[in-house]
Design a protein around this motif. Sequence first.
Motif, PDB file in Angstrom:
ATOM      1  N   ASN A 426      -4.152   9.459   4.883  1.00  0.00           N
ATOM      2  CA  ASN A 426      -4.138   7.508   5.294  1.00  0.00           C
ATOM      3  C   ASN A 426      -6.022   7.250   6.053  1.00  0.00           C
ATOM      4  O   ASN A 426      -5.939   6.810   6.876  1.00  0.00           O
ATOM      5  CB  ASN A 426      -3.236   7.486   6.032  1.00  0.00           C
ATOM      6  CG  ASN A 426      -2.786   6.218   4.741  1.00  0.00           C
ATOM      7  OD1 ASN A 426      -2.821   6.165   3.329  1.00  0.00           O
ATOM      8  ND2 ASN A 426      -2.634   4.879   5.561  1.00  0.00           N
ATOM      9  N   LYS A 450       4.786   4.408   2.392  1.00  0.00           N
ATOM     10  CA  LYS A 450       3.047   3.649   3.093  1.00  0.00           C
ATOM     11  C   LYS A 450       3.638   2.012   2.114  1.00  0.00           C
ATOM     12  O   LYS A 450       3.870   1.821   0.933  1.00  0.00           O
ATOM     13  CB  LYS A 450       2.440   4.392   1.617  1.00  0.00           C
ATOM     14  CG  LYS A 450       2.001   5.917   2.140  1.00  0.00           C
ATOM     15  CD  LYS A 450       1.573   6.278   3.414  1.00  0.00           C
ATOM     16  CE  LYS A 450       1.255   8.205   3.857  1.00  0.00           C
ATOM     17  NZ  LYS A 450       0.980   7.797   5.242  1.00  0.00           N
ATOM     18  N   THR A 451       1.938   1.655   2.602  1.00  0.00           N
ATOM     19  CA  THR A 451       2.086   0.308   2.562  1.00  0.00           C
ATOM     20  C   THR A 451       0.786   0.064   1.225  1.00  0.00           C
ATOM     21  O   THR A 451      -0.444   0.259   1.702  1.00  0.00           O
ATOM     22  CB  THR A 451       1.589  -0.859   3.830  1.00  0.00           C
ATOM     23  OG1 THR A 451       2.452  -0.779   4.801  1.00  0.00           O
ATOM     24  CG2 THR A 451       0.857  -2.040   2.882  1.00  0.00           C
ATOM     25  N   ILE A 452       1.050   0.080   0.000  1.00  0.00           N
ATOM     26  CA  ILE A 452       0.336  -0.320  -1.212  1.00  0.00           C
ATOM     27  C   ILE A 452      -0.632  -1.706  -1.751  1.00  0.00           C
ATOM     28  O   ILE A 452       0.003  -2.444  -1.004  1.00  0.00           O
ATOM     29  CB  ILE A 452       0.778   0.184  -2.379  1.00  0.00           C
ATOM     30  CG1 ILE A 452       1.535   1.713  -1.967  1.00  0.00           C
ATOM     31  CG2 ILE A 452      -0.187   0.258  -3.696  1.00  0.00           C
ATOM     32  CD1 ILE A 452       0.300   2.709  -1.260  1.00  0.00           C
ATOM     33  N   VAL A 495      -7.217   5.071  -2.114  1.00  0.00           N
ATOM     34  CA  VAL A 495      -6.293   5.488  -3.104  1.00  0.00           C
ATOM     35  C   VAL A 495      -7.384   6.652  -4.439  1.00  0.00           C
ATOM     36  O   VAL A 495      -7.561   7.267  -4.585  1.00  0.00           O
ATOM     37  CB  VAL A 495      -5.154   5.898  -3.273  1.00  0.00           C
ATOM     38  CG1 VAL A 495      -4.256   6.817  -3.898  1.00  0.00           C
ATOM     39  CG2 VAL A 495      -3.937   5.373  -1.898  1.00  0.00           C
ATOM     40  N   SER A 505      -4.816   2.269   0.313  1.00  0.00           N
ATOM     41  CA  SER A 505      -3.311   2.706   1.729  1.00  0.00           C
ATOM     42  C   SER A 505      -3.427   1.846   2.603  1.00  0.00           C
ATOM     43  O   SER A 505      -4.456   2.509   3.045  1.00  0.00           O
ATOM     44  CB  SER A 505      -2.810   4.267   1.077  1.00  0.00           C
ATOM     45  OG  SER A 505      -1.787   4.704   1.836  1.00  0.00           O
ATOM     46  N   THR A 540       5.121  -2.688   0.393  1.00  0.00           N
ATOM     47  CA  THR A 540       5.295  -1.170   0.577  1.00  0.00           C
ATOM     48  C   THR A 540       6.669  -0.721   0.624  1.00  0.00           C
ATOM     49  O   THR A 540       7.635  -1.505   0.085  1.00  0.00           O
ATOM     50  CB  THR A 540       5.593  -0.966   2.595  1.00  0.00           C
ATOM     51  OG1 THR A 540       5.731  -0.587   3.060  1.00  0.00           O
ATOM     52  CG2 THR A 540       7.137  -2.235   3.451  1.00  0.00           C
ATOM     53  N   CYS A 543       6.736   6.739  -0.997  1.00  0.00           N
ATOM     54  CA  CYS A 543       5.720   7.032  -1.938  1.00  0.00           C
ATOM     55  C   CYS A 543       5.643   9.254  -1.944  1.00  0.00           C
ATOM     56  O   CYS A 543       6.004   9.136  -1.565  1.00  0.00           O
ATOM     57  CB  CYS A 543       4.154   6.382  -1.594  1.00  0.00           C
ATOM     58  SG  CYS A 543       4.028   4.980  -1.860  1.00  0.00           S
ATOM     59  N   TYR A 554      -1.227   8.882  -5.637  1.00  0.00           N
ATOM     60  CA  TYR A 554       0.011   7.919  -4.803  1.00  0.00           C
ATOM     61  C   TYR A 554       1.029   8.017  -5.947  1.00  0.00           C
ATOM     62  O   TYR A 554       0.598   7.255  -6.899  1.00  0.00           O
ATOM     63  CB  TYR A 554       0.195   7.711  -3.970  1.00  0.00           C
ATOM     64  CG  TYR A 554      -0.390   7.458  -2.501  1.00  0.00           C
ATOM     65  CD1 TYR A 554      -1.121   8.632  -1.642  1.00  0.00           C
ATOM     66  CD2 TYR A 554      -0.726   6.624  -1.326  1.00  0.00           C
ATOM     67  CE1 TYR A 554      -0.957   9.196  -1.075  1.00  0.00           C
ATOM     68  CE2 TYR A 554      -1.390   7.009  -0.007  1.00  0.00           C
ATOM     69  CZ  TYR A 554      -1.806   7.807   0.104  1.00  0.00           C
ATOM     70  OH  TYR A 554      -2.034   8.942   1.036  1.00  0.00           O
ATOM     71  N   VAL A 559       4.077   2.166  -6.149  1.00  0.00           N
ATOM     72  CA  VAL A 559       3.205   1.804  -6.145  1.00  0.00           C
ATOM     73  C   VAL A 559       2.934   1.366  -7.516  1.00  0.00           C
ATOM     74  O   VAL A 559       2.458   0.404  -7.894  1.00  0.00           O
ATOM     75  CB  VAL A 559       2.746   3.164  -7.149  1.00  0.00           C
ATOM     76  CG1 VAL A 559       1.582   3.184  -7.448  1.00  0.00           C
ATOM     77  CG2 VAL A 559       2.118   3.735  -5.069  1.00  0.00           C
TER      78      VAL A 559
END
Length: 618
Positions: A426, A450-452, A495, A505, A540, A543, A554, A559
């Motif tokens: 990250n 993870k926050t996508i 990403v 991310s 989020t 992942c 990811y 996702v």
Amino acid sequence: MIDLESLLQKYPWEERWKSLAKPIDSLWEFDLPVTREEIWPHLIDTSALNQRVGMPRFDYKEKDGKLIGKTRQAGFQLEWEEVPWDWEYLKEIGNARIYRKGFGFYVRCRIILETLGESRSKVYLYFGWIPRNFFMRKLLEYAMPKLEVSYRKAFNEIAEEIKRKKPQKKLITGKEFSYAPEAQWIHPEKLDKETQNLINKGIAKETVSIVFQWIKSASDNELDRIRIKEVSRNLNLDPDEVLFLFLHGCRLSIFTLSWDIVCPHCRGVRTSLTRLSDLPSKDECEVCEIDFDTTGLNSIEVTFHLHPSIRTIEKQFYCAAEPATKQHILLTKTIPAKKSYSSNLLIGSGVFRLRKKGDKRYRLVDIKSAYPQTDILWLPETKEEEIKVSPKPNLVFENGSDSDVTIILEERNEDQTSLRPSEIFNYQEFRDLFSEEAIATNLQLDIGIKTILFTDIVGSTKFYETEGDHGAFLQVREHFIKTNQIIQNFRGVVVKTIGDAVMASFFSPLQALKAAKEMQEWFHPENQHTPVRIRISVHTGNCLAVNLNSNIDYFGNTVNYTAKLQSVANSGEICFSETIFRDRDIREYLRSESIKLRKIEFPLPWADRTDFVYIWKV
């Protein structure tokens, strides 16, 4: 009060050793003006303690799950097999050695603590030798009283340091605190030569100076595995800036980076890799007698090392230092076949794991003062279930098997000083500087939550028609530059890009939402500098990191879900999931900024359900 007779009753000599020679038993007492909580970190750091009392440096090699030690002492060559240690937090530490060469056939040692009121403690130190011959017996009988004097001096020094409130050594998993011989520098001038280059990369001059000064004075043990979080904490520096220094330093051949596979039980490094793509799907720990998956969330640690062209690093040992290197383990005890074991554990509130060596399964032990139960009963008929007990519980274990069993009680919390792949992925600096790093094509690495964030240009087909290919290309390129800049400003990473879209991310939902807001403000219709308009989706969840086109990508439901959210957002809007909306920081932010949202249904045909999602028109 402990005397030699009672100690030998509790820990009798095995007949196989007594048959070789009459034992030499020594028991010493040390009254110290410090508590056992204060002295314990110094006792478990047996490598530093041995160095204090004048022991020579040891060389260790692991072979077939056994630790083989060598040294030279009093003109004699010593070689032994280290017997697995046992210890119980704040109570006692025990170890033994089976000698192949040396003064005896076997030696065992035990340190026992007792509390003496609120501010004092008593340390008992026992040594038991099986001498090799008559000459060695006389040598040991002469040497042991002198060794007692050395230990008494060492304990008094430690007590004085504690009383003077000198900074205590921070015991870090994987480190042995001993004093290395003269550093083997090859090109130390390179540190000064590259200082300005690192400053030019945006790293503060003071940070570079402090880190390099530490490197120049650090022992080989401290530089054997450089852990970013530990270094930044000890030097009182920003961990992000320290990480950037080391990442750029790798490209300047000051440092090297390794991917260390860590045993989930003992947390020892089993394999160290220079390339992530060489990661195997499984590894094994012969010491813990298990094999394990390497793709789990906490199976890999990222560490740094001083480049061999600058200085040769040789790890220094004055002991195996087992308790100091496994501080998360509070109890490890081998119980003979058909025997029982009981003890009052000096352990406070928390969540722990109780397991047998060689067994991947474990039982959770939840300790809270609110629980009425006081005993941990681990009997052959006990079911595998969570145990809830009050602090300082009594542990009762019955070994009903026909062989010895080693039981272990350990903290469940993960090593907070480890830098994991999920964290380093990250950082845009890592992705830019180590773009060649990739995961093996047949592996999926668990990187946790993870926050996508996805962006997409709205009406891109019409946009290309009105702007023309050349004009559209320039505008889209500027769009990528701006979104990338904003994403990095909020600690996110790009990403990948997919056509006109960006996938990013973030460490947290709040950072992602703030980045989304700033992007929509820039690509707002009122901004005449760009005709590009975008929509954004945020979600989020867990992942996986995978290899896509030789890059770290990811993958997973999180996702896919984020990408599908694009379908309900229009130009200038941010759409985010219920999971994002329920985040505490997000709720506080929305409330403090008086942000109004539109709540709509989001059908999920692939899951046969409908979720609620939220749309923010910026």
